[in-house]
Motif scaffolding. Sequence first.
Motif, mmCIF file in Angstrom:
data_model
loop_
_atom_site.group_PDB
_atom_site.id
_atom_site.type_symbol
_atom_site.label_atom_id
_atom_site.label_comp_id
_atom_site.label_asym_id
_atom_site.label_seq_id
_atom_site.Cartn_x
_atom_site.Cartn_y
_atom_site.Cartn_z
ATOM 1 N N ARG A 1 13.394 48.242 56.726
ATOM 2 C CA ARG A 1 14.241 48.509 55.563
ATOM 3 C C ARG A 1 15.187 47.342 55.289
ATOM 4 N N SER B 1 13.835 51.763 45.353
ATOM 5 C CA SER B 1 14.448 53.085 45.478
ATOM 6 C C SER B 1 14.151 53.684 46.851
ATOM 7 N N GLU B 2 14.910 54.697 47.195
ATOM 8 C CA GLU B 2 14.727 55.342 48.505
ATOM 9 C C GLU B 2 13.358 56.021 48.599
ATOM 10 N N LYS C 1 10.434 55.060 51.343
ATOM 11 C CA LYS C 1 9.819 56.037 52.254
ATOM 12 C C LYS C 1 8.293 55.950 52.221
#
Length: 143
Positions: free
Chosen positions: A89, A105-106, A110
């Motif tokens: 990350r 974006s998160e 993911k």
Amino acid sequence: MLNLFAHPKHIFFVLFVCFIAFSVWIYTIPLFSPSQYSEKELHLVAEGRLVWQKYNCHTCHQLYGLGGYLGPDLTNVYSRSGNNEHYIRGIVKSGVKQMPAFEISEDEMKVLLLFLKNVDQSGTSNPQDYQPEILGTFSLEKK
């Protein structure tokens, strides 16, 4: 005695039947092989591949030795970093050397991590172990 391979049509028919049988076999293997992922997780892995493509990661990085040469091969980045998702990350969000920082974006992060985890579990690749052949193929260099 009749020889099946005496006529070119017979040879063609036998080869055609073998091709069809092999094609059916190859495409049905995934249907009957057990998967460690649920249907939803497989969908998320596919979304992760789309994120990989969206940000053009393949232009600088390789998977299984295929891709760009500016950055490292990421086939086994998940296990090389000790399964540390925070490390991956941080690299993606902040960038390093020539790699830019990505505003990802998160949700995209993911699924990208799930994609990289899936790639890591599916095999290993060290491009230095392969040598190009004169016909454009590669052979594994024995050490």
